[in-house]
Enzyme design. Structure first.
Site, short mmCIF file in Angstrom:
data_model
loop_
_atom_site.label_atom_id
_atom_site.label_comp_id
_atom_site.label_asym_id
_atom_site.label_seq_id
_atom_site.Cartn_x
_atom_site.Cartn_y
_atom_site.Cartn_z
N ASP A 63 -36.63 26.45 -85.80
CA ASP A 63 -37.10 25.38 -84.92
C ASP A 63 -35.97 24.35 -84.83
OD1 ASP A 63 -38.29 23.16 -83.77
OD2 ASP A 63 -40.22 23.51 -84.76
N SER A 143 -30.85 19.99 -66.15
CA SER A 143 -31.81 20.28 -65.08
C SER A 143 -31.49 19.40 -63.88
CB SER A 143 -33.23 19.97 -65.56
OG SER A 143 -34.15 20.06 -64.48
N TYR A 156 -39.61 14.04 -69.28
CA TYR A 156 -38.77 15.24 -69.05
C TYR A 156 -37.49 14.85 -68.33
CZ TYR A 156 -37.15 19.89 -67.81
OH TYR A 156 -36.37 21.01 -67.66
#
Ligand SMILES: NC(=O)c1ccc[n+]([C@@H]2O[C@H](COP(=O)([O-])OP(=O)(O)OC[C@H]3O[C@@H](n4cnc5c(N)ncnc54)[C@H](OP(=O)(O)O)[C@@H]3O)[C@@H](O)[C@H]2O)c1
Length: 257
Positions: A63, A143, A156
């Site tokens: 993780d 992104s 986000y």
């Protein structure tokens, strides 16, 4: 061009989507792969799919939000795996699409801890070796959301804007070294991304790509391989990829819609 044969590539978030597509495309180029994600069974399936390429693969459930686990893993890599040539910081997620004043705070924690802190932890422990060897390439997955904001995307979009800043600052920090830095910033890519964002509401996830042709994970992996294989003096700092049907974060042409 830079050959990927026998190069050691560390891919975070390799169990699905863009990360898994990268694993296949780098394997096809003869690279050696270190693959990390949390889901063991997915990594096992991927390793099976990679068998025909007959390349060394090191798989680890990890993780990236655990600083200690990341540090331990990198510090204890077997000696033949330590000289990482490329790091693909791909592990990440969007959780929810809610207004800042209504959103679930645990969603924020997941996005910030993974997309920003996880990316930083892995980089912090991998990049020193690259600097010492004066060789390497860090490829972050940002992104379009890091460049253009959309309603419900406060955290986000914020995390992906952070990835953009971190990439540019890392390039500055690496001035005078041969280590390259890239951010690949996609628009809509059909992966498990929307299923994760809407927490298994697959109907809502499918609506995201309705009436349009999204990018595939392979389209992004192809761009990543392109950046990684440019001649050593070429550093692609930023690449934005959109589906042809998408013109901006919130502008999408849909057939029959
Ligand atoms: N799909 C899009 O439209 C799109 C657009 C722009 C940017 N991106 C970015 O592309 C990247 C990859 O997403 P994707 O579209 O391929 O989605 P995906 O299919 O959901 O894949 C995400 C990957 O990240 C891994 N991951 C999540 N949290 C992790 C953690 N804490 N530690 C380790 N691994 C973790 C997941 O594996 P486990 O669950 O097994 O840990 C999975 O392999 C993300 O950074 C995303 O923000 C996606």
């Amino acid at each position: 061009l830079v050959s990927l044969k026998n190069k050691i590539i560390l891919i975070t978030g390799a169990s699905s989507g863009i990360g898994a597509a990268c694993a296949e495309q780098f394997a096809a180029q003869g690279a050696k792969l270190i693959l990390i994600a949390r889901r063991q069974e997915r990594l096992t399936e991927l390793t099976e799919r990679l068998k025909p390429y007959q390349i060394p693969v090191l798989v680890q459930t990890l993780d990236v939000t655990s600083q200690e686990a990341v540090q331990q893993f990198i510090a204890n890599l077997p000696s033949e795996w330590q000289a990482i040539d490329a790091l693909i910081n791909n592990a990440g997620l969007a959780a929810g699409l809610d207004k800042l004043y209504q959103a679930d705070i645990t969603d924020w924690e997941a996005m910030i801890n993974t997309n920003v802190k996880g990316l930083l932890y892995v980089s912090r422990y991998v990049v020193p070796g690259m600097v010492a060897r004066n060789a390497g390439h860090i490829i972050n997955i940002g992104s379009i959301a890091g460049h253009q904001n959309y309603a419900g995307g406060s955290v986000y979009c914020g995390t992906k804007a952070a990835v953009n800043s971190i990439t540019q600052c890392l390039k500055l920090d690496l001035t005078g070294t041969a280590v390259r830095v890239t951010t690949i910033d996609p628009g809509m890519v059909e992966t498990e991304f929307s299923q994760v964002r809407f927490k298994g509401d697959n109907q809502r996830a499918e609506q995201v790509y309705k009436g349009m042709i999204p990018l595939t994970a392979n389209d992004i992996a192809d761009a990543i391989v392109y950046c990684a294989t440019r001649p050593a003096h070429v550093n692609i700092l930023e690449m934005i990829l959109l589906p042809t049907a998408q013109s901006a974060a919130t502008v999408v042409h849909r057939e029959n819609a």
